[in-house]
Enzyme design. Structure first.
Site, mmCIF file in Angstrom:
data_model
loop_
_atom_site.group_PDB
_atom_site.id
_atom_site.type_symbol
_atom_site.label_atom_id
_atom_site.label_comp_id
_atom_site.label_asym_id
_atom_site.label_seq_id
_atom_site.Cartn_x
_atom_site.Cartn_y
_atom_site.Cartn_z
ATOM 1 N N HIS A 1 0.845 -1.204 0.000
ATOM 2 C CA HIS A 1 0.000 0.000 0.000
ATOM 3 C C HIS A 1 0.885 1.261 0.000
ATOM 4 C CE1 HIS A 1 -3.007 -2.707 2.286
ATOM 5 N NE2 HIS A 1 -3.551 -2.487 1.117
ATOM 6 N N LYS B 1 -15.586 -6.929 4.902
ATOM 7 C CA LYS B 1 -14.499 -7.902 5.076
ATOM 8 C C LYS B 1 -14.300 -8.251 6.545
ATOM 9 C CE LYS B 1 -11.253 -7.301 1.234
ATOM 10 N NZ LYS B 1 -9.847 -6.981 0.951
ATOM 11 N N ARG C 1 -1.726 -5.962 -8.218
ATOM 12 C CA ARG C 1 -0.565 -6.809 -7.910
ATOM 13 C C ARG C 1 -0.341 -7.867 -8.967
ATOM 14 N NH1 ARG C 1 -2.987 -7.938 -2.114
ATOM 15 N NH2 ARG C 1 -4.787 -7.505 -3.407
ATOM 16 N N SER D 1 -2.658 -7.815 3.047
ATOM 17 C CA SER D 1 -2.862 -7.630 4.487
ATOM 18 C C SER D 1 -3.179 -8.969 5.150
ATOM 19 C CB SER D 1 -4.014 -6.664 4.741
ATOM 20 O OG SER D 1 -3.712 -5.406 4.206
HETATM 21 P P1 ADP Z 1 -9.797 -3.705 -0.456
HETATM 22 O O1 ADP Z 1 -10.532 -4.362 0.666
HETATM 23 O O2 ADP Z 1 -10.513 -2.538 -1.041
HETATM 24 O O3 ADP Z 1 -9.246 -4.640 -1.499
HETATM 25 P P2 ADP Z 1 -7.084 -3.453 0.508
HETATM 26 O O4 ADP Z 1 -6.637 -2.703 1.701
HETATM 27 O O5 ADP Z 1 -6.906 -4.939 0.534
HETATM 28 O O6 ADP Z 1 -8.579 -3.036 0.315
HETATM 29 O O7 ADP Z 1 -6.385 -2.890 -0.782
HETATM 30 C C1 ADP Z 1 -6.588 -1.577 -1.229
HETATM 31 C C2 ADP Z 1 -6.017 -1.429 -2.616
HETATM 32 O O8 ADP Z 1 -4.618 -1.634 -2.557
HETATM 33 C C3 ADP Z 1 -6.535 -2.441 -3.651
HETATM 34 O O9 ADP Z 1 -6.592 -1.803 -4.910
HETATM 35 C C4 ADP Z 1 -5.483 -3.514 -3.671
HETATM 36 O O10 ADP Z 1 -5.443 -4.193 -4.911
HETATM 37 C C5 ADP Z 1 -4.238 -2.670 -3.445
HETATM 38 N N1 ADP Z 1 -3.151 -3.423 -2.828
HETATM 39 C C6 ADP Z 1 -3.200 -4.238 -1.755
HETATM 40 N N2 ADP Z 1 -2.006 -4.769 -1.495
HETATM 41 C C7 ADP Z 1 -1.165 -4.289 -2.448
HETATM 42 C C8 ADP Z 1 0.214 -4.498 -2.775
HETATM 43 N N3 ADP Z 1 0.986 -5.337 -2.086
HETATM 44 N N4 ADP Z 1 0.711 -3.834 -3.817
HETATM 45 C C9 ADP Z 1 -0.072 -3.012 -4.557
HETATM 46 N N5 ADP Z 1 -1.361 -2.788 -4.337
HETATM 47 C C10 ADP Z 1 -1.906 -3.414 -3.304
#
Ligand code: ADP
Length: 169
Positions: free
Chosen positions: A28, A52, A101, A139
């Site tokens: 992130h 979630k 990703r 996460s």
């Molecule tokens: P959500 O529940 O909306 O998917 P996340 O916190 O899991 O929320 O992710 C928010 C955004 O960040 C999403 O677009 C996800 O694809 C992106 N994201 C999560 N982890 C990574 C990572 N390691 N690298 C790049 N983008 C990421």
């Protein structure tokens, strides 16, 4: 040909980066830092309950993200609990930012972008990819590694590592 060099028409570009951030990872962080270069203002929008059932409450997730991104003055971390496009409009944002990703992210992200475009055609979704070493970080995986006693130093900020240790030790 007349080229206007005036700055009058330059509008501030604000991007909203929505997510659960449960917790915020280096993946992130990498996306936010790239966006910080591209846009005038980046709002990290932490979803209160993204369906979630997040492990951390909204206040903790916001607080951790603020600590991790404290060195970026143009980045704000704000909780949200309404329709994303409404949140974007309220904050004067014309861009929704998401991270990609792998191909596996694409289908859901494509659908989400399509829905948001239908709801608000004036808001553009922009995708960024992280540095290679962050492409496998999520996460949920980080929480699982921490829960089983693995070292998460490479995947999260030291403050997040501390929070994970406090939760799982
Ligand atoms: P959500 O529940 O909306 O998917 P996340 O916190 O899991 O929320 O992710 C928010 C955004 O960040 C999403 O677009 C996800 O694809 C992106 N994201 C999560 N982890 C990574 C990572 N390691 N690298 C790049 N983008 C990421």
């Amino acid at each position: 040909m007349q080229v206007s060099l005036s700055c009058e028409h330059k509008t501030l570009k604000t991007a909203v980066y929505p997510g659960t951030f449960d917790p915020i990872t280096c993946g992130h962080g990498d996306i936010v830092r790239r966006a910080d270069i591209l846009f005038d203002r980046v709002i990290v929008a932490v979803a209160v309950n993204a369906g979630k059932q997040p492990v951390w409450g909204i206040e903790e997730r916001v607080e951790l993200a603020r600590k991790v991104l404290a060195d970026l003055p143009s980045v704000e971390v704000v909780p949200f609990d309404n329709l994303l496009i409404e949140f974007a409009k309220q904050h004067g944002a014309s861009i929704i930012l998401r991270g990609l990703r792998a191909v596996s992210d694409f289908e859901y992200e494509f659908q989400l972008a399509g829905m948001n475009r239908r709801l608000a055609p004036e808001i553009e979704t922009v995708f960024l990819t992280p540095a290679e070493q962050y492409t496998f970080i999520s996460s949920s995986l980080v929480r699982e590694v921490a829960r089983l006693g693995g070292d998460v130093s490479e995947f999260v900020h030291p403050e997040v590592k501390k929070a994970l240790q406090a939760r799982y030790n």
